[in-house]
Write an enzyme that holds these catalytic residues in place. Structure first.
Site, PDB file in Angstrom:
ATOM      1  N   HIS A   1       0.854  -1.191   0.000  1.00 24.15           N
ATOM      2  CA  HIS A   1       0.000   0.000   0.000  1.00 24.15           C
ATOM      3  C   HIS A   1       0.884   1.232   0.000  1.00 24.15           C
ATOM      4  O   HIS A   1       1.965   1.224   0.598  1.00 24.15           O
ATOM      5  CB  HIS A   1      -0.910   0.010   1.237  1.00 24.15           C
ATOM      6  CG  HIS A   1      -2.062   0.937   1.091  1.00 24.15           C
ATOM      7  ND1 HIS A   1      -1.982   2.277   1.370  1.00 24.15           N
ATOM      8  CD2 HIS A   1      -3.318   0.714   0.637  1.00 24.15           C
ATOM      9  CE1 HIS A   1      -3.148   2.836   1.111  1.00 24.15           C
ATOM     10  NE2 HIS A   1      -3.977   1.921   0.662  1.00 24.15           N
TER      11      HIS A   1
ATOM     12  N   GLU B   1      -7.851  -5.384  -0.356  1.00 23.11           N
ATOM     13  CA  GLU B   1      -8.362  -6.113  -1.519  1.00 23.11           C
ATOM     14  C   GLU B   1      -8.254  -7.625  -1.383  1.00 23.11           C
ATOM     15  O   GLU B   1      -9.003  -8.367  -2.017  1.00 23.11           O
ATOM     16  CB  GLU B   1      -7.628  -5.646  -2.790  1.00 23.11           C
ATOM     17  CG  GLU B   1      -7.754  -4.172  -3.078  1.00 23.11           C
ATOM     18  CD  GLU B   1      -9.160  -3.737  -3.441  1.00 23.11           C
ATOM     19  OE1 GLU B   1     -10.103  -4.134  -2.726  1.00 23.11           O
ATOM     20  OE2 GLU B   1      -9.308  -3.006  -4.419  1.00 23.11           O
TER      21      GLU B   1
HETATM   22  N1  ACO Z   1       3.959  -7.482  -4.816  1.00 23.39           N
HETATM   23  C1  ACO Z   1       5.290  -7.536  -5.060  1.00 23.39           C
HETATM   24  N2  ACO Z   1       6.100  -6.469  -4.943  1.00 23.39           N
HETATM   25  C2  ACO Z   1       5.531  -5.317  -4.568  1.00 23.39           C
HETATM   26  C3  ACO Z   1       4.167  -5.203  -4.279  1.00 23.39           C
HETATM   27  C4  ACO Z   1       3.380  -6.338  -4.426  1.00 23.39           C
HETATM   28  N3  ACO Z   1       2.058  -6.308  -4.179  1.00 23.39           N
HETATM   29  N4  ACO Z   1       3.891  -3.930  -3.918  1.00 23.39           N
HETATM   30  C5  ACO Z   1       5.044  -3.263  -3.984  1.00 23.39           C
HETATM   31  N5  ACO Z   1       6.040  -4.105  -4.365  1.00 23.39           N
HETATM   32  C6  ACO Z   1       7.440  -3.780  -4.553  1.00 23.39           C
HETATM   33  C7  ACO Z   1       7.636  -2.933  -5.792  1.00 23.39           C
HETATM   34  O1  ACO Z   1       7.807  -3.725  -6.934  1.00 23.39           O
HETATM   35  C8  ACO Z   1       8.872  -2.163  -5.427  1.00 23.39           C
HETATM   36  O2  ACO Z   1       9.968  -3.014  -5.622  1.00 23.39           O
HETATM   37  P1  ACO Z   1      11.356  -2.448  -6.187  1.00 23.39           P
HETATM   38  O3  ACO Z   1      11.746  -1.331  -5.262  1.00 23.39           O
HETATM   39  O4  ACO Z   1      12.261  -3.623  -6.134  1.00 23.39           O
HETATM   40  O5  ACO Z   1      11.051  -1.944  -7.558  1.00 23.39           O
HETATM   41  C9  ACO Z   1       8.747  -1.966  -3.921  1.00 23.39           C
HETATM   42  O6  ACO Z   1       7.868  -2.982  -3.463  1.00 23.39           O
HETATM   43  C10 ACO Z   1       8.223  -0.629  -3.503  1.00 23.39           C
HETATM   44  O7  ACO Z   1       6.990  -0.418  -4.086  1.00 23.39           O
HETATM   45  P2  ACO Z   1       6.436   1.049  -4.202  1.00 23.39           P
HETATM   46  O8  ACO Z   1       6.817   1.593  -5.522  1.00 23.39           O
HETATM   47  O9  ACO Z   1       6.853   1.866  -3.046  1.00 23.39           O
HETATM   48  O10 ACO Z   1       4.901   0.799  -4.102  1.00 23.39           O
HETATM   49  P3  ACO Z   1       3.770   1.831  -4.449  1.00 23.39           P
HETATM   50  O11 ACO Z   1       3.518   2.691  -3.284  1.00 23.39           O
HETATM   51  O12 ACO Z   1       4.024   2.522  -5.741  1.00 23.39           O
HETATM   52  O13 ACO Z   1       2.580   0.823  -4.696  1.00 23.39           O
HETATM   53  C11 ACO Z   1       0.660  -0.443  -4.574  1.00 23.39           C
HETATM   54  C12 ACO Z   1       1.495   0.623  -3.864  1.00 23.39           C
HETATM   55  C13 ACO Z   1       0.293   0.094  -5.969  1.00 23.39           C
HETATM   56  C14 ACO Z   1      -0.618  -0.715  -3.815  1.00 23.39           C
HETATM   57  C15 ACO Z   1       1.522  -1.715  -4.703  1.00 23.39           C
HETATM   58  O14 ACO Z   1       1.845  -2.198  -3.417  1.00 23.39           O
HETATM   59  C16 ACO Z   1       0.855  -2.790  -5.538  1.00 23.39           C
HETATM   60  O15 ACO Z   1       1.008  -2.773  -6.755  1.00 23.39           O
HETATM   61  N6  ACO Z   1       0.115  -3.741  -4.893  1.00 23.39           N
HETATM   62  C17 ACO Z   1      -0.593  -4.759  -5.652  1.00 23.39           C
HETATM   63  C18 ACO Z   1      -1.923  -4.229  -6.198  1.00 23.39           C
HETATM   64  C19 ACO Z   1      -2.958  -4.033  -5.102  1.00 23.39           C
HETATM   65  O16 ACO Z   1      -3.057  -4.805  -4.158  1.00 23.39           O
HETATM   66  N7  ACO Z   1      -3.744  -2.963  -5.267  1.00 23.39           N
HETATM   67  C20 ACO Z   1      -4.805  -2.587  -4.298  1.00 23.39           C
HETATM   68  C21 ACO Z   1      -4.310  -1.497  -3.388  1.00 23.39           C
HETATM   69  S1  ACO Z   1      -5.484  -1.130  -2.122  1.00 23.39           S
HETATM   70  C22 ACO Z   1      -6.600  -0.085  -2.901  1.00 23.39           C
HETATM   71  O17 ACO Z   1      -6.258   0.689  -3.742  1.00 23.39           O
HETATM   72  C23 ACO Z   1      -8.010  -0.149  -2.492  1.00 23.39           C
END
Ligand code: ACO
Length: 364
Positions: A253, A308
């Site tokens: 998140h 989710e």
């Molecule tokens: N699975 C695997 N790796 C992840 C995930 C995940 N779910 N979420 C983040 N990471 C990784 C990223 O790839 C990144 O790795 P890196 O630094 O090696 O490139 C690192 O963790 C940091 O991620 P951020 O860029 O800080 O994450 P951001 O804040 O942009 O993303 C998000 C938040 C979009 C929710 C992300 O965690 C994600 O894509 N989750 C999966 C989709 C999801 O569950 N969406 C629903 C969100 S809740 C809602 O909106 C109601």
């Protein structure tokens, strides 16, 4: 020139873009306050209509009661049903998610008034009609005398719904009805800040919600659980997905650095539902393994379960087709979007950020 923004700046991490009385997310402590209450307390004592009254009162300065909202939503569902012949043609040949977008874009004010209830009341009627159409059935007419959650489930599933199922859907609606400056609410507020109408603002909010990084995640969560299938496959499936650099849906998140408080509220709602339709122990094992795997992969970036993951399990246990999960999320979140749009129109100003130009400069 050629200034480079940081990743946080590009994502507007932690940048406040509005003052709001509607909800507050504390990502460090894992707290969500909606209209003055912690989400867990709210889900226990207030139904969707009660929370909606509080959100609308906060956004517009009115003093609506839960009963006022219940009556206005019931009437709005009936009016929306009467308008389905105008709204549905634009959705022909589309999936439920896309058809929902096309239909809500066709909503208009009634008698020169744009009212929050017109939108929130129409959403489950449209979702229900699209789900029934996918099954080859006619839409089910709403019943204005029952709760919004009960009627939503009736229109989606058919006529027979159990009180415990209604309670579970109502708990879900309350839990996800608002959530600070998330992407879809921000979109809604940007549109409202231009003084565009409520319908335009909420349609834009829905479009932002549909992406898998936001409200489009629950369907892929279910696909992931299906693909894993058995306990023995949890480790190899998750390890392979992470090795391929995939994001695992339902985890991580932007704001929460600890577990999303809504995940626990929904888990309790699923337990109370007491249904054979949810294999919670299996989901729990998948969740535990993924959390551990994400800790190993990104030790410096806490990635915990988000709302989710349990949304998918709850809506699936209620036999709501997965293709309708995002419109159902929108049905709850529309309470927050409409309140935010009103608050923005009343108290905000045009939202117009700047950008950092890294392109070619003119020669002269
Ligand atoms: N699975 C695997 N790796 C992840 C995930 C995940 N779910 N979420 C983040 N990471 C990784 C990223 O790839 C990144 O790795 P890196 O630094 O090696 O490139 C690192 O963790 C940091 O991620 P951020 O860029 O800080 O994450 P951001 O804040 O942009 O993303 C998000 C938040 C979009 C929710 C992300 O965690 C994600 O894509 N989750 C999966 C989709 C999801 O569950 N969406 C629903 C969100 S809740 C809602 O909106 C109601």
């Amino acid at each position: 020139m050629n200034m480079l923004l940081t990743k946080s700046q590009i994502g507007l991490d932690g940048v406040p873009a509005a003052e709001t009385v509607l909800s507050h997310v504390d990502g460090e402590r894992g707290e969500l306050i909606i209209a003055g209450e912690h989400v867990a307390d709210l889900a226990g004592k207030s139904g969707f209509e009660g929370v909606t009254a509080r959100l609308w009162n906060g956004g517009t300065g009115t003093t609506l009661s839960e009963a006022n909202v219940r009556a206005s939503l019931g009437a709005a569902r009936e009016r929306a049903f009467a308008r389905l012949p105008d709204l549905l043609p634009a959705t022909r040949g589309m999936s439920i998610v896309d058809g929902f977008r096309a239909a809500i874009a066709g909503l208009r004010g009634e008698n020169g008034l744009e009212h929050e209830a017109t939108i929130v009341g129409a959403f489950p009627v449209i979702a229900g009609a699209l789900v029934q159409r996918a099954k080859g059935h006619d839409p089910i007419a709403p019943d204005a005398n029952i709760s919004h959650a009960a009627d939503t489930l009736r229109m989606l599933r058919g006529l027979k719904v159990e009180p415990r199922e209604v309670a579970a859907l109502d708990a879900y609606f309350v839990t996800v009805c608002d959530h600070g400056m998330n992407a879809s609410t921000f979109t809604t507020r940007v549109i409202a800040s231009t003084q565009a109408d409520l319908f335009a603002a909420v349609t834009g909010g829905y479009c932002a919600l549909t992406g898998p990084l936001h409200g489009g995640a629950p369907e892929p969560v279910l696909e992931m659980l299906d693909a894993i299938g058995t306990r023995e496959r949890i480790k190899p499936w998750v390890d392979d997905a992470l090795a391929r650099g995939e994001r695992l849906m339902g985890f991580g998140h932007r704001v929460y650095r600890v577990r999303d408080p809504r995940a626990d509220v929904l888990k309790v709602a699923i337990e109370r539902l007491e249904t054979d339709g949810a294999d919670l122990p299996f989901a729990g094992e998948v969740e535990a393994y993924i959390r551990a795997a994400l800790r190993r992969k990104n030790p410096d970036r806490p990635l915990e379960t988000n709302v989710e993951f349990f949304t998918a399990i709850l809506l699936d246990a209620l036999a709501i087709p997965r293709q309708a999960f995002t419109p159902i999320f929108a049905t709850a979140r529309a309470a927050g979007w409409t309140a935010h749009a009103r608050e923005q129109q009343r108290t905000g100003r045009l939202i117009r950020p700047s950008s950092s130009y890294v392109g070619v400069m003119p020669k002269s």
